[in-house]
Design a protein around this motif. Sequence first.
Motif, mmCIF file in Angstrom:
data_model
loop_
_atom_site.group_PDB
_atom_site.id
_atom_site.type_symbol
_atom_site.label_atom_id
_atom_site.label_comp_id
_atom_site.label_asym_id
_atom_site.label_seq_id
_atom_site.Cartn_x
_atom_site.Cartn_y
_atom_site.Cartn_z
ATOM 1 N N VAL A 246 -6.628 -15.600 -20.221
ATOM 2 C CA VAL A 246 -5.363 -15.108 -19.686
ATOM 3 C C VAL A 246 -5.107 -13.671 -20.121
ATOM 4 C CG1 VAL A 246 -2.846 -15.402 -19.739
ATOM 5 C CG2 VAL A 246 -4.328 -17.392 -19.511
ATOM 6 N N GLY A 247 -5.356 -13.382 -21.393
ATOM 7 C CA GLY A 247 -5.019 -12.079 -21.942
ATOM 8 C C GLY A 247 -5.645 -10.917 -21.196
ATOM 9 N N ALA A 248 -6.902 -11.041 -20.808
ATOM 10 C CA ALA A 248 -7.575 -9.947 -20.112
ATOM 11 C C ALA A 248 -6.900 -9.648 -18.774
ATOM 12 C CB ALA A 248 -9.050 -10.289 -19.898
ATOM 13 N N HIS A 249 -6.462 -10.690 -18.077
ATOM 14 C CA HIS A 249 -5.774 -10.483 -16.800
ATOM 15 C C HIS A 249 -4.385 -9.875 -17.014
ATOM 16 C CE1 HIS A 249 -8.816 -12.340 -14.304
ATOM 17 N NE2 HIS A 249 -8.821 -13.419 -15.064
ATOM 18 N N VAL A 250 -3.732 -10.230 -18.116
ATOM 19 C CA VAL A 250 -2.428 -9.629 -18.416
ATOM 20 C C VAL A 250 -2.597 -8.140 -18.696
ATOM 21 C CG1 VAL A 250 -0.493 -9.587 -20.043
ATOM 22 C CG2 VAL A 250 -1.410 -11.777 -19.237
ATOM 23 N N VAL A 251 -3.622 -7.787 -19.467
ATOM 24 C CA VAL A 251 -3.889 -6.365 -19.719
ATOM 25 C C VAL A 251 -4.104 -5.629 -18.405
ATOM 26 C CG1 VAL A 251 -5.552 -4.741 -20.698
ATOM 27 C CG2 VAL A 251 -4.786 -6.698 -22.050
ATOM 28 N N ASP A 252 -4.887 -6.220 -17.501
ATOM 29 C CA ASP A 252 -5.114 -5.606 -16.196
ATOM 30 C C ASP A 252 -3.805 -5.400 -15.446
ATOM 31 O OD1 ASP A 252 -7.838 -5.337 -16.407
ATOM 32 O OD2 ASP A 252 -8.303 -7.225 -15.399
ATOM 33 N N GLY A 253 -2.925 -6.410 -15.530
ATOM 34 C CA GLY A 253 -1.664 -6.332 -14.796
ATOM 35 C C GLY A 253 -0.691 -5.315 -15.356
ATOM 36 N N LEU A 254 -0.846 -4.988 -16.640
ATOM 37 C CA LEU A 254 0.081 -4.042 -17.276
ATOM 38 C C LEU A 254 -0.483 -2.637 -17.422
ATOM 39 C CD1 LEU A 254 1.458 -6.278 -20.190
ATOM 40 C CD2 LEU A 254 2.680 -5.606 -18.114
ATOM 41 N N ARG A 255 -1.799 -2.484 -17.270
ATOM 42 C CA ARG A 255 -2.443 -1.212 -17.601
ATOM 43 C C ARG A 255 -1.831 -0.037 -16.846
ATOM 44 N NH1 ARG A 255 -7.278 -2.361 -16.260
ATOM 45 N NH2 ARG A 255 -8.074 -3.001 -18.277
ATOM 46 N N TYR A 256 -1.532 -0.226 -15.585
ATOM 47 C CA TYR A 256 -1.007 0.876 -14.781
ATOM 48 C C TYR A 256 0.466 0.691 -14.423
ATOM 49 C CZ TYR A 256 -5.998 1.702 -14.347
ATOM 50 O OH TYR A 256 -7.324 1.911 -14.621
ATOM 51 N N ALA A 257 1.143 -0.235 -15.105
ATOM 52 C CA ALA A 257 2.564 -0.455 -14.826
ATOM 53 C C ALA A 257 3.370 0.762 -15.285
ATOM 54 C CB ALA A 257 3.056 -1.704 -15.542
ATOM 55 N N PRO A 258 4.243 1.287 -14.436
ATOM 56 C CA PRO A 258 5.005 2.482 -14.817
ATOM 57 C C PRO A 258 6.066 2.214 -15.875
ATOM 58 C CG PRO A 258 5.766 1.626 -12.705
ATOM 59 C CD PRO A 258 4.556 0.824 -13.073
ATOM 60 N N ASP A 259 6.399 0.936 -16.079
ATOM 61 C CA ASP A 259 7.483 0.614 -17.002
ATOM 62 C C ASP A 259 6.981 -0.052 -18.276
ATOM 63 O OD1 ASP A 259 6.585 -1.644 -15.737
ATOM 64 O OD2 ASP A 259 8.549 -2.369 -15.108
ATOM 65 N N ALA A 260 5.666 -0.014 -18.531
ATOM 66 C CA ALA A 260 5.130 -0.676 -19.722
ATOM 67 C C ALA A 260 3.879 0.036 -20.202
ATOM 68 C CB ALA A 260 4.815 -2.145 -19.426
ATOM 69 N N ALA A 261 3.728 0.110 -21.517
ATOM 70 C CA ALA A 261 2.500 0.599 -22.135
ATOM 71 C C ALA A 261 1.884 -0.566 -22.884
ATOM 72 C CB ALA A 261 2.806 1.752 -23.090
ATOM 73 N N VAL A 262 0.624 -0.880 -22.591
ATOM 74 C CA VAL A 262 0.004 -2.075 -23.139
ATOM 75 C C VAL A 262 -1.035 -1.706 -24.192
ATOM 76 C CG1 VAL A 262 -1.757 -2.181 -21.315
ATOM 77 C CG2 VAL A 262 -1.151 -4.252 -22.591
ATOM 78 N N THR A 263 -1.043 -2.498 -25.263
ATOM 79 C CA THR A 263 -2.054 -2.381 -26.314
ATOM 80 C C THR A 263 -2.686 -3.749 -26.516
ATOM 81 O OG1 THR A 263 -0.830 -0.612 -27.448
ATOM 82 C CG2 THR A 263 -2.491 -1.812 -28.728
ATOM 83 N N ALA A 264 -4.004 -3.759 -26.557
ATOM 84 C CA ALA A 264 -4.735 -5.009 -26.758
ATOM 85 C C ALA A 264 -4.999 -5.201 -28.246
ATOM 86 C CB ALA A 264 -6.057 -4.984 -25.996
ATOM 87 N N ALA A 265 -4.607 -6.359 -28.778
ATOM 88 C CA ALA A 265 -4.851 -6.694 -30.173
ATOM 89 C C ALA A 265 -6.148 -7.484 -30.273
ATOM 90 C CB ALA A 265 -3.696 -7.512 -30.730
ATOM 91 N N SER A 266 -7.026 -7.061 -31.189
ATOM 92 C CA SER A 266 -8.318 -7.719 -31.294
ATOM 93 C C SER A 266 -8.878 -7.553 -32.704
ATOM 94 C CB SER A 266 -9.301 -7.129 -30.281
ATOM 95 O OG SER A 266 -10.612 -7.650 -30.461
#
Length: 279
Positions: free
Chosen positions: A12-32
């Motif tokens: 699920v997480g990888a698809h969420v990152v994809d969905g947020l990566r170019y969102a104008p209202d959110a900056a996403v960071t992947a924790a690993s």
Amino acid sequence: MNVLVTGATGTVGAHVVDGLRYAPDAAVTAASRDPVTARERLDCATVGFDFTDPTTYRDAFAEIDALLLVRPPALSRVRRDIIPALSAAVGAGVEFVVFLSVIGADRNPLVPHARIESWIADSGLETTFLRASFFMQNLSTTHREEIRDGRLAVPAGDGKTSFVDARDVADVAVRALREGITGAYDLTGPDALSYAEVCAVLSATLEREVEYTDPSLPRFLVSRYRLEGDLAKAGVMAAIYTTARLGLAARVTDDVRSLLGRPPTDFRAFVRDNRTVWT
């Protein structure tokens, strides 16, 4: 809004990152635990994070507003392995948590997700519980090899499961994070199938027999432990299949459609689209 995604390289997480990566209202960071590899795979900002390593908490939660919480399957001792990180997140100023839970967690105290939900509910955070049914993708990952060999052995009896596509769950999580949607949602596919029916769909699509067997819980635990060497993970799997056996996983809801404005993915379509995985 700054969003931290745990389990960012997972189903699920990888698809969420994809969905947020170019969102104008959110900056996403992947924790690993391996941020360099995660950055190469996900092409986004990453940070080192391990639920069981308190030294990673400060950098991971710095300036984070919202958190997608995905419990690592190997961590079942919630108070020891999960709660310290959540406490650190609250202390760092995280205000909103979207938790990837499992369907029936509100009625099945055996699964660790129930204890996590309880803690989050008492934390004062804005929360969203995404109680997902059994992922269709588990059949193409965890159970892939045995299906290739012509069988599926899980202790679910004749119980039915409303299988859901993990990509639908990710789409719901993205919307919840971007729009601040709170509450608890049971995310399912459009219908519920028994594992005998699952094997019938697989058999018809793959044009060869896939047999469903229903082992006892002890036999299932022993076989999964021999296969993966992880007793805690085997125990969680057994608890989830027991949920199906008891009839707690058959509920079909309209939550995916109401949140996304489209129907959830049908299992038969999922199998057709992924048939090469089992061949």
